[in-house]
Design an enzyme around this catalytic site. Structure first.
Site, PDB file in Angstrom:
ATOM      1  N   ARG A  74       0.842  -1.196   0.000  1.00 17.79           N
ATOM      2  CA  ARG A  74       0.000   0.000   0.000  1.00 17.79           C
ATOM      3  C   ARG A  74       0.875   1.243   0.000  1.00 17.79           C
ATOM      4  O   ARG A  74       1.975   1.247   0.534  1.00 17.79           O
ATOM      5  CB  ARG A  74      -0.894   0.027   1.241  1.00 17.79           C
ATOM      6  CG  ARG A  74      -2.118  -0.859   1.111  1.00 17.79           C
ATOM      7  CD  ARG A  74      -2.998  -0.775   2.341  1.00 17.79           C
ATOM      8  NE  ARG A  74      -2.338  -1.380   3.477  1.00 17.79           N
ATOM      9  CZ  ARG A  74      -1.718  -0.722   4.446  1.00 17.79           C
ATOM     10  NH1 ARG A  74      -1.697   0.605   4.457  1.00 17.79           N
ATOM     11  NH2 ARG A  74      -1.128  -1.356   5.435  1.00 17.79           N
ATOM     12  N   TYR A 202      -1.718  -3.563  -7.099  1.00 18.66           N
ATOM     13  CA  TYR A 202      -1.370  -4.397  -5.953  1.00 18.66           C
ATOM     14  C   TYR A 202      -2.336  -4.302  -4.778  1.00 18.66           C
ATOM     15  O   TYR A 202      -2.609  -3.206  -4.274  1.00 18.66           O
ATOM     16  CB  TYR A 202       0.042  -4.049  -5.439  1.00 18.66           C
ATOM     17  CG  TYR A 202       0.462  -5.032  -4.384  1.00 18.66           C
ATOM     18  CD1 TYR A 202       0.935  -6.281  -4.747  1.00 18.66           C
ATOM     19  CD2 TYR A 202       0.293  -4.747  -3.037  1.00 18.66           C
ATOM     20  CE1 TYR A 202       1.249  -7.223  -3.786  1.00 18.66           C
ATOM     21  CE2 TYR A 202       0.604  -5.679  -2.071  1.00 18.66           C
ATOM     22  CZ  TYR A 202       1.092  -6.921  -2.455  1.00 18.66           C
ATOM     23  OH  TYR A 202       1.394  -7.845  -1.502  1.00 18.66           O
ATOM     24  N   LYS A 211      -9.497  -2.484   1.945  1.00 24.33           N
ATOM     25  CA  LYS A 211      -9.202  -1.313   2.777  1.00 24.33           C
ATOM     26  C   LYS A 211     -10.031  -0.093   2.332  1.00 24.33           C
ATOM     27  O   LYS A 211     -10.436   0.717   3.159  1.00 24.33           O
ATOM     28  CB  LYS A 211      -7.716  -0.974   2.726  1.00 24.33           C
ATOM     29  CG  LYS A 211      -6.804  -2.133   3.059  1.00 24.33           C
ATOM     30  CD  LYS A 211      -7.027  -2.691   4.438  1.00 24.33           C
ATOM     31  CE  LYS A 211      -5.972  -3.755   4.718  1.00 24.33           C
ATOM     32  NZ  LYS A 211      -6.076  -4.430   5.970  1.00 24.33           N
ATOM     33  N   HIS A 231     -10.356  -2.369  11.760  1.00 25.84           N
ATOM     34  CA  HIS A 231      -9.283  -3.209  11.218  1.00 25.84           C
ATOM     35  C   HIS A 231      -9.012  -4.343  12.211  1.00 25.84           C
ATOM     36  O   HIS A 231      -7.990  -4.362  12.885  1.00 25.84           O
ATOM     37  CB  HIS A 231      -8.042  -2.325  11.023  1.00 25.84           C
ATOM     38  CG  HIS A 231      -6.954  -2.951  10.221  1.00 25.84           C
ATOM     39  ND1 HIS A 231      -5.644  -2.537  10.304  1.00 25.84           N
ATOM     40  CD2 HIS A 231      -6.972  -3.957   9.304  1.00 25.84           C
ATOM     41  CE1 HIS A 231      -4.903  -3.258   9.472  1.00 25.84           C
ATOM     42  NE2 HIS A 231      -5.681  -4.117   8.862  1.00 25.84           N
ATOM     43  N   SER A 253      -1.208  -3.845  10.088  1.00 26.09           N
ATOM     44  CA  SER A 253      -0.941  -4.812   9.027  1.00 26.09           C
ATOM     45  C   SER A 253       0.366  -5.555   9.305  1.00 26.09           C
ATOM     46  O   SER A 253       1.339  -4.963   9.768  1.00 26.09           O
ATOM     47  CB  SER A 253      -0.807  -4.091   7.687  1.00 26.09           C
ATOM     48  OG  SER A 253      -2.004  -3.429   7.372  1.00 26.09           O
ATOM     49  N   CYS A 255       1.136  -7.854  11.527  1.00 28.13           N
ATOM     50  CA  CYS A 255       1.486  -8.125  12.928  1.00 28.13           C
ATOM     51  C   CYS A 255       0.860  -9.442  13.396  1.00 28.13           C
ATOM     52  O   CYS A 255       0.736  -9.683  14.594  1.00 28.13           O
ATOM     53  CB  CYS A 255       1.025  -6.994  13.837  1.00 28.13           C
ATOM     54  SG  CYS A 255       2.047  -5.515  13.728  1.00 28.13           S
ATOM     55  N   ASP A 280      -9.221  -9.855   9.185  1.00 29.33           N
ATOM     56  CA  ASP A 280      -8.695  -8.510   8.895  1.00 29.33           C
ATOM     57  C   ASP A 280      -9.672  -7.372   9.201  1.00 29.33           C
ATOM     58  O   ASP A 280      -9.243  -6.308   9.618  1.00 29.33           O
ATOM     59  CB  ASP A 280      -8.284  -8.443   7.417  1.00 29.33           C
ATOM     60  CG  ASP A 280      -7.391  -7.251   7.106  1.00 29.33           C
ATOM     61  OD1 ASP A 280      -6.568  -6.886   7.960  1.00 29.33           O
ATOM     62  OD2 ASP A 280      -7.519  -6.681   6.014  1.00 29.33           O
ATOM     63  N   ARG A 372       2.173 -12.241  -0.651  1.00 29.18           N
ATOM     64  CA  ARG A 372       0.853 -12.581  -0.110  1.00 29.18           C
ATOM     65  C   ARG A 372       0.282 -13.843  -0.725  1.00 29.18           C
ATOM     66  O   ARG A 372       0.662 -14.250  -1.817  1.00 29.18           O
ATOM     67  CB  ARG A 372      -0.126 -11.424  -0.414  1.00 29.18           C
ATOM     68  CG  ARG A 372       0.274 -10.091   0.215  1.00 29.18           C
ATOM     69  CD  ARG A 372      -0.369  -9.905   1.551  1.00 29.18           C
ATOM     70  NE  ARG A 372       0.161  -8.777   2.304  1.00 29.18           N
ATOM     71  CZ  ARG A 372      -0.431  -8.286   3.395  1.00 29.18           C
ATOM     72  NH1 ARG A 372      -1.554  -8.814   3.845  1.00 29.18           N
ATOM     73  NH2 ARG A 372       0.108  -7.287   4.054  1.00 29.18           N
TER      74      ARG A 372
HETATM   75  O1  SAT Z   1      -2.482  -4.709   0.968  1.00 25.68           O
HETATM   76  S1  SAT Z   1      -3.525  -4.767   2.013  1.00 25.68           S
HETATM   77  O2  SAT Z   1      -3.830  -3.418   2.474  1.00 25.68           O
HETATM   78  O3  SAT Z   1      -4.731  -5.372   1.500  1.00 25.68           O
HETATM   79  C1  SAT Z   1      -2.979  -5.702   3.300  1.00 25.68           C
HETATM   80  C2  SAT Z   1      -2.644  -4.933   4.511  1.00 25.68           C
HETATM   81  O4  SAT Z   1      -1.831  -4.017   4.449  1.00 25.68           O
HETATM   82  O5  SAT Z   1      -3.188  -5.251   5.585  1.00 25.68           O
HETATM   83 MN    MN Z   2      -5.070  -5.461   7.283  1.00 29.62          MN
END
Ligand code: SAT
Ligand code: MN
Length: 587
Positions: A74, A202, A211, A231, A253, A255, A280, A372
Site C-alpha cells: 500500500r 497491488y 481497505k 481493522h 498490518s 502483525c 482482517d 501474499r
Molecule cells: O495490501 S492490504 O492493504 O490489502 C494488506 C494490509 O496491508 O493489511
Molecule cells: Mn489489514
C-alpha cells in the site's frame, strides 16, 4: 464493443456506461461470479502472462503472480480522502478537494483502457441477506483484480440481488495505466461513496472492497449510520464445555492477525477450539440485546506469506494448499512456491519475486517481505459457520496490540470503555513491510486504523466514545504485545499457538472467572493467573519479565504518545486528554 449487462439496475448500468465512455475499453465484461467464468478468466490470465499455473499435483487450483517491483505494498502517501473541507479528513489523512481530484483522476483514466477489457465486478461485503452488508461495483482493467475479488468478496450476481433497484452502491474505478509510482493515486470520496484508484495493481491499492470500501469508506458510513468499521480479526473461543466467546482484535498490518485468527491451541488446551470468523476486518454494531455484534465483510484471506509455516499457522498452510493465488513469493523449478520461513530447507534454486535467478547464497530475499496469498475462507479448516451468519456474532472482548520490543506488557485489561478507547487511540507499533516506508520505526497507529480511517481521527475517537452509550453490555477492552524482547533481542514470549494462554485469561476475565492485579496501566494477570503448564523453559521469572511495567520506559512512552496528541489536539475529545492525565497521575 459492449458486453451484455448482467443487471437491470439502471444506476449500475449508467455508471458502467459513463466509465466505459471515459476509459474507452475495447470490451466490457460483466462478471457473474460463476465457476465457469472463473475458469475462463483464469485461462485468459495465464495466456496474458498475468498468472503462472503452479504444479497442480502439489498445489491444485493454485496460481502465481508477480507484480511490478515498484508496486508491492500500500502507498499511504498516494492515498487521499476527498471531503469538502480539509478538517473533515483531519490531520492524519492526505486531503484534496473532491472536484479537483476527480478532474485529475478522470483525466488520467480518459482513454486509459484502450485496447483492453473493462471488467465489471459486482460484489457484496458481508453475508447475503445481512442488514450489515454493502454492495460495491468495481470497474477494473486487471484480471488479477477480478480473480482476487472473486475470493475476497462475495462476487457476482449475489451482489445485484442484494442491491435490487437501490442506487446506494459503492462506485469503484480502477485503471492500471502504466503502473507508474509517480502517477499512482488511491482516492476516496466518502460523501459520494466513490473510490478512484489509478497507477497500481497491488493488493490494498486495488482490491477496492478491502481497505478502501470496508475500512475507509466503511468507517465514514459507520459514523453517519451508527456502526463501526474496524481493522480487526474476529475469532470464536470454544471452551471444553462448548461455551463460545467471540473476540475482535486490532493489530496493524503484518502483525499476525491471520495467525491469531486461525490459532491452534497447544496440547495443554486440547479441548479448546478457536474458530475464525474473519482475519482482517470487522463491521460492528449494537444489537437489540445491548451487545455489540460483528460480521466479517470479506470472504477470503489476503495474508502475508513469509513466516507462514506448519508451526506458526498450520491452518493457513491447509487453507493455501489449493485454489490459492500467490503474489510475489519465489517460484521453484518444479513450479512450487517458496518464501522465507516456509517449512523445510530453502530450494537449491528458484526464481525470486522479481523474476531473477535465486539461490540460498543470494543476499536478497527470495520472496518479498509483503508477498501474499489469496485464498477463499471456505478453505479454512477452522472457519466458523457463523462467518456467514447475517446477524453476526456478539463480541465479548476487544483486543488492541502492536509490535513493540519494549514497554508494553504481554497483556493488560483496561479499566473501562473510555480507558479502553484511550489505550486503543495510543497504540504504537513498529512499522512493517505492508506499507511503503519507515520499516521498524515505532509509529502511533490508533486502533490500527491510522492508514484506514476515512475521516478525521479526532471524530473517529469521538465516535468510539459515543458507541458506549448505545451498548448495555460493552465488550471488555484489552491490550496485548506478543513482540516484547529481552536485552539480547530475543522474543520473551513464544507467541503463535501459545497466545491461547493469554486468550484464555482474556475470555475468563470477560466471564468474571480470572484474577488480576491492579496496576497503573490496568488489570494485569498475577503470577498464577496465566496457565503455563506444558510451556517448556518458560519460568515464572520470564512471565514476570514479559508482564513487567517499567516506570522509566513509561515516561518515555508518554512523551512519544504526546506527538499524536499534539498533531490531533484541535480535534481530540476531552475524555482522552483526561485519560492521559489519569495515567500520568497513576504512574
Ligand atoms: O495490501 S492490504 O492493504 O490489502 C494488506 C494490509 O496491508 O493489511
Ligand atoms: Mn489489514
Amino acid at each position: 464493443m459492449r458486453g451484455v449487462p448482467k443487471t437491470t439496475n439502471s444506476a449500475v448500468r449508467a455508471w458502467v456506461e459513463e466509465m466505459a465512455a471515459l476509459c474507452q475499453p475495447d470490451r466490457v465484461h460483466w462478471c457473474d461470479g460463476s465457476a465457469a467464468e472463473k475458469e475462463a478468466l483464469t485461462v485468459d490470465a495465464v495466456a496474458a502472462g498475468v498468472l503462472v499455473k503452479l504444479n497442480q499435483e502439489k498445489l491444485p487450483g493454485c496460481y502465481y503472480h508477480r507484480s511490478k517491483p515498484n508496486d508491492v505494498a500500500r502507498v499511504e502517501h498516494c492515498t487521499y480522502i476527498c471531503t469538502e473541507t480539509e478538517a473533515e479528513a483531519g490531520p492524519t489523512n492526505n486531503w484534496a478537494p473532491p472536484r479537483e481530484m476527480k478532474e485529475k483522476l478522470f483525466g488520467m483514466a480518459r482513454g486509459g483502457m484502450k485496447g483492453r477489457t473493462m471488467y465489471v465486478i459486482p460484489y457484496l461485503m458481508g453475508p447475503p441477506g445481512s442488514s450489515f452488508a454493502k454492495v460495491g461495483v468495481e470497474l477494473t482493467d486487471s484480471l488479477y483484480v477480478v480473480l482476487n475479488m472473486r475470493m475476497m468478496t462475495r462476487m457476482g450476481l449475489v451482489a445485484y440481488e442484494q442491491l435490487g433497484d437501490r442506487t446506494d452502491f459503492n462506485r469503484g474505478l480502477h485503471c492500471m495505466l502504466d503502473v507508474d509510482p509517480d502517477r499512482r493515486y488511491i482516492a476516496h470520496f466518502p460523501r459520494q461513496n466513490l473510490i478512484l484508484s489509478v497507477g497500481s495493481a497491488y493488493g490494498g491499492n486495488v482490491l477496492l472492497g478491502k481497505k478502501c470500501l470496508a475500512l475507509r469508506i466503511g468507517s465514514y458510513l459507520g459514523r453517519t449510520e451508527g456502526w463501526m468499521a474496524e481493522h480487526m480479526l474476529i475469532l470464536g473461543v470454544e471452551s471444553p464445555s462448548g461455551e463460545r466467546t467471540y473476540v475482535a482484535a486490532a493489530f496493524p498490518s503484518a502483525c499476525g492477525k491471520t495467525n491469531f485468527a486461525m490459532l491452534v491451541p497447544p496440547a495443554r488446551f486440547k479441548d479448546w477450539k478457536i474458530w475464525t470468523v474473519g482475519d482482517d476486518i470487522a463491521w460492528m454494531r449494537p444489537g437489540s440485546d445491548g451487545r455489540l455484534y460483528a460480521i466479517n465483510p470479506e470472504a477470503g484471506y489476503f495474508g502475508v506469506a513469509p513466516g507462514t509455516n506448519s508451526q506458526t499457522n498450520p491452518n493457513a498452510m491447509r487453507t493455501i494448499a489449493q485454489n490459492t493465488i500467490y503474489t510475489n513469493v519465489a517460484l521453484t523449478p518444479d513450479l512450487d512456491v517458496w518464501w522465507e520461513g516456509k517449512d523445510g530447507e530453502p530450494p537449491r534454486e528458484a526464481i525470486d519475486w522479481q523474476g531473477r535467478p535465486w539461490t540460498p547464497a543470494s543476499k536478497e530475499k527470495a520472496a518479498h517481505p509483503n508477498s501474499r496469498f489469496t485464498a477463499p475462507m471456505t478453505n479454512n479448516p477452522v472457519l466458523a459457520p457463523e462467518a456467514s451468519d447475517p446477524e453476526g456474532v456478539p463480541i465479548s472482548a476487544i483486543i488492541f496490540g502492536g509490535r513493540r520490543a519494549s514497554t508494553l506488557p504481554l497483556v493488560f485489561q483496561t479499566f473501562d470503555w473510555v480507558h479502553g478507547v484511550f489505550v486503543g487511540a495510543t497504540v504504537g507499533s513498529e512499522m512493517t513491510a505492508a506499507a511503503v516506508g519507515g520499516l521498524g520505526q515505532v509509529r502511533r497507529d490508533p486502533m490500527a486504523m491510522l492508514p484506514f480511517c476515512g475521516y478525521n481521527m479526532g471524530d473517529y475517537f469521538r465516535h468510539w466514545l459515543q458507541m458506549r452509550k448505545r451498548l448495555k453490555y460493552p465488550p471488555r477492552i484489552f491490550h496485548v504485545n506478543w513482540f516484547r524482547k529481552d536485552g539480547d533481542h530475543h522474543f520473551l514470549w513464544p507467541g503463535f499457538g501459545e497466545n491461547m494462554r493469554v486468550l484464555k485469561w482474556i475470555v475468563d476475565r470477560c466471564h468474571g472467572r480470572a484474577n488480576a492485579i491492579e496496576t497503573p496501566l490496568g488489570w494485569v494477570p498475577g503470577p498464577q493467573d496465566i496457565d503455563l503448564e506444558g510451556l517448556e523453559d518458560f519460568t515464572a521469572e520470564k512471565l514476570q519479565k514479559v508482564l513487567n511495567i517499567d516506570i522509566e520506559e513509561w515516561r518515555r512512552e508518554l512523551l512519544m504518545q504526546e506527538e499524536l496528541f499534539l498533531e490531533l489536539y484541535a480535534f481530540l475529545p476531552k475524555e482522552l486528554i483526561f485519560q492521559r492525565e489519569l495515567l500520568i497521575a497513576r504512574l
